[in-house]
Design a protein around this motif. Structure first.
Motif, PDB file in Angstrom:
ATOM      1  N   UNK A 104     -13.291 -10.768  25.208  1.00 26.88           N
ATOM      2  CA  UNK A 104     -11.842 -10.636  25.336  1.00 26.88           C
ATOM      3  C   UNK A 104     -11.228 -10.135  24.025  1.00 26.88           C
ATOM      4  N   UNK A 105     -10.215  -9.305  24.160  1.00 29.00           N
ATOM      5  CA  UNK A 105      -9.362  -8.927  23.046  1.00 29.00           C
ATOM      6  C   UNK A 105      -7.916  -8.937  23.531  1.00 29.00           C
ATOM      7  N   UNK A 106      -6.996  -8.885  22.567  1.00 28.65           N
ATOM      8  CA  UNK A 106      -5.576  -9.023  22.895  1.00 28.65           C
ATOM      9  C   UNK A 106      -4.748  -7.895  22.298  1.00 28.65           C
ATOM     10  N   UNK A 107      -3.779  -7.445  23.065  1.00 22.72           N
ATOM     11  CA  UNK A 107      -2.710  -6.609  22.536  1.00 22.72           C
ATOM     12  C   UNK A 107      -1.424  -7.428  22.591  1.00 22.72           C
ATOM     13  N   UNK A 108      -0.335  -6.855  22.115  1.00 26.99           N
ATOM     14  CA  UNK A 108       0.958  -7.549  22.150  1.00 26.99           C
ATOM     15  C   UNK A 108       2.010  -6.631  22.748  1.00 26.99           C
ATOM     16  N   UNK A 109       2.915  -7.222  23.529  1.00 27.62           N
ATOM     17  CA  UNK A 109       4.000  -6.422  24.087  1.00 27.62           C
ATOM     18  C   UNK A 109       5.192  -6.419  23.139  1.00 27.62           C
ATOM     19  N   UNK A 110       6.303  -5.835  23.578  1.00 29.79           N
ATOM     20  CA  UNK A 110       7.472  -5.690  22.712  1.00 29.79           C
ATOM     21  C   UNK A 110       8.088  -7.031  22.329  1.00 29.79           C
ATOM     22  N   UNK A 111       7.786  -8.075  23.131  1.00 19.97           N
ATOM     23  CA  UNK A 111       8.283  -9.413  22.819  1.00 19.97           C
ATOM     24  C   UNK A 111       7.257 -10.243  22.061  1.00 19.97           C
ATOM     25  N   UNK A 112       6.191  -9.601  21.605  1.00 28.46           N
ATOM     26  CA  UNK A 112       5.123 -10.226  20.822  1.00 28.46           C
ATOM     27  C   UNK A 112       4.304 -11.225  21.635  1.00 28.46           C
ATOM     28  N   UNK A 113       4.291 -11.072  22.954  1.00 31.60           N
ATOM     29  CA  UNK A 113       3.421 -11.887  23.792  1.00 31.60           C
ATOM     30  C   UNK A 113       1.985 -11.363  23.708  1.00 31.60           C
ATOM     31  N   UNK A 114       1.025 -12.277  23.689  1.00 29.77           N
ATOM     32  CA  UNK A 114      -0.384 -11.892  23.616  1.00 29.77           C
ATOM     33  C   UNK A 114      -0.895 -11.546  25.019  1.00 29.77           C
ATOM     34  N   UNK A 115      -1.418 -10.332  25.170  1.00 29.12           N
ATOM     35  CA  UNK A 115      -1.868  -9.825  26.463  1.00 29.12           C
ATOM     36  C   UNK A 115      -3.382  -9.639  26.424  1.00 29.12           C
ATOM     37  N   UNK A 116      -4.138 -10.458  27.167  1.00 30.82           N
ATOM     38  CA  UNK A 116      -5.592 -10.402  27.071  1.00 30.82           C
ATOM     39  C   UNK A 116      -6.217  -9.289  27.916  1.00 30.82           C
ATOM     40  N   UNK A 117      -7.316  -8.744  27.415  1.00 23.01           N
ATOM     41  CA  UNK A 117      -8.124  -7.743  28.084  1.00 23.01           C
ATOM     42  C   UNK A 117      -9.561  -8.248  28.153  1.00 23.01           C
ATOM     43  N   UNK A 118     -10.237  -7.882  29.227  1.00 25.85           N
ATOM     44  CA  UNK A 118     -11.658  -8.213  29.356  1.00 25.85           C
ATOM     45  C   UNK A 118     -12.457  -6.925  29.215  1.00 25.85           C
ATOM     46  N   UNK A 119     -13.400  -6.920  28.271  1.00 25.59           N
ATOM     47  CA  UNK A 119     -14.235  -5.746  27.990  1.00 25.59           C
ATOM     48  C   UNK A 119     -15.649  -6.087  28.426  1.00 25.59           C
TER      49      UNK A 119
END
Length: 221
Positions: A104-119
């Motif tokens: 898993x890794x994370x990006x952030x949206x404009x509100x700084x919420x952590x958005x997880x991705x599965x690789x």
């Protein structure tokens, strides 16, 4: 960077895949949310025989006086692995493979919420992360510990994170484990662009207490 991963392959299948003799006590699988300080499955070579055993994810240099005696070293940068005091001896003599079904890794949206991705692997069912390991002893306590080696992300992964684990192809396992001579440093490069697929998953995995296969399911399914 790699801060969470999943492993779903049964231990007997791991032992067969890596041609390794399994230990009696291994971490439970499936585990869809492997976290730092958890015991993880590790393959290493001991006296000419590959072993599959458990190690604490979080490398402890020998000078740490306690398990919390310094930073939690779950990753080791490949670019400086041979020079860093914590890792340089392990880089020469104690390299290992850490199996994973995905990470898993994370990006952030404009509100700084952590958005997880599965690789996960684009083909096949397991990844082999390059790792290093270290035995740590204090008084009557002994821990076998490990860290995942990382490198710069390839262009696909860089959309999510600027770092990624060093992922070794089966033909390179022997070289990394020190079974076929020198030259392991050349393996610390990004995975090919076609090696991995990735997608967004739900935010439940943001909690280190979460578990279950739903953590790695595509968002909205």
């Amino acid at each position: 960077m790699c801060g969470r991963f999943a492993i779903t392959l049964p231990p007997d299948a791991m032992a067969q895949l890596f041609a390794a003799a399994p230990a009696n006590a291994l971490p439970e699988v499936p585990n869809y949310n492997v976290c730092p300080t958890n015991d993880v499955h590790v393959v290493w070579n001991a006296d000419g025989q590959r072993r599959l055993g458990a190690m604490r994810w979080g490398f402890l240099p020998h000078w740490y006086k306690t398990v919390n005696g310094g930073p939690l070293l779950i990753n080791a940068r490949g670019e400086t692995l041979a020079d860093k005091p914590a890792f340089k001896a392990a880089c020469r003599a104690r390299r290992c493979l850490i199996p994973a079904s995905g990470f898993y890794e994370w990006t952030r949206d404009s509100a700084d919420n952590r958005l997880p991705w599965y690789i996960h692997p684009a083909r096949g069912e397991v990844l082999a992360f390059a790792g290093v390991w270290q035995d740590w002893e204090r008084d009557d306590q002994m821990l076998r510990t490990c860290a995942i080696v990382t490198t710069a992300a390839n262009s696909s992964m860089s959309r999510i994170h600027h770092r990624m684990p060093v992922i070794l192809a089966p033909d390179d396992w022997s070289l990394w484990l020190g079974e076929t001579g020198k030259g392991a440093a050349a393996l610390m490069v990004p995975a090919p662009e076609t090696a991995l697929d990735f997608y967004r998953v739900g935010t439940a995995v943001n909690s280190n207490r979460a578990s279950g296969p739903e953590l790695s399911e595509p968002l909205g399914t």
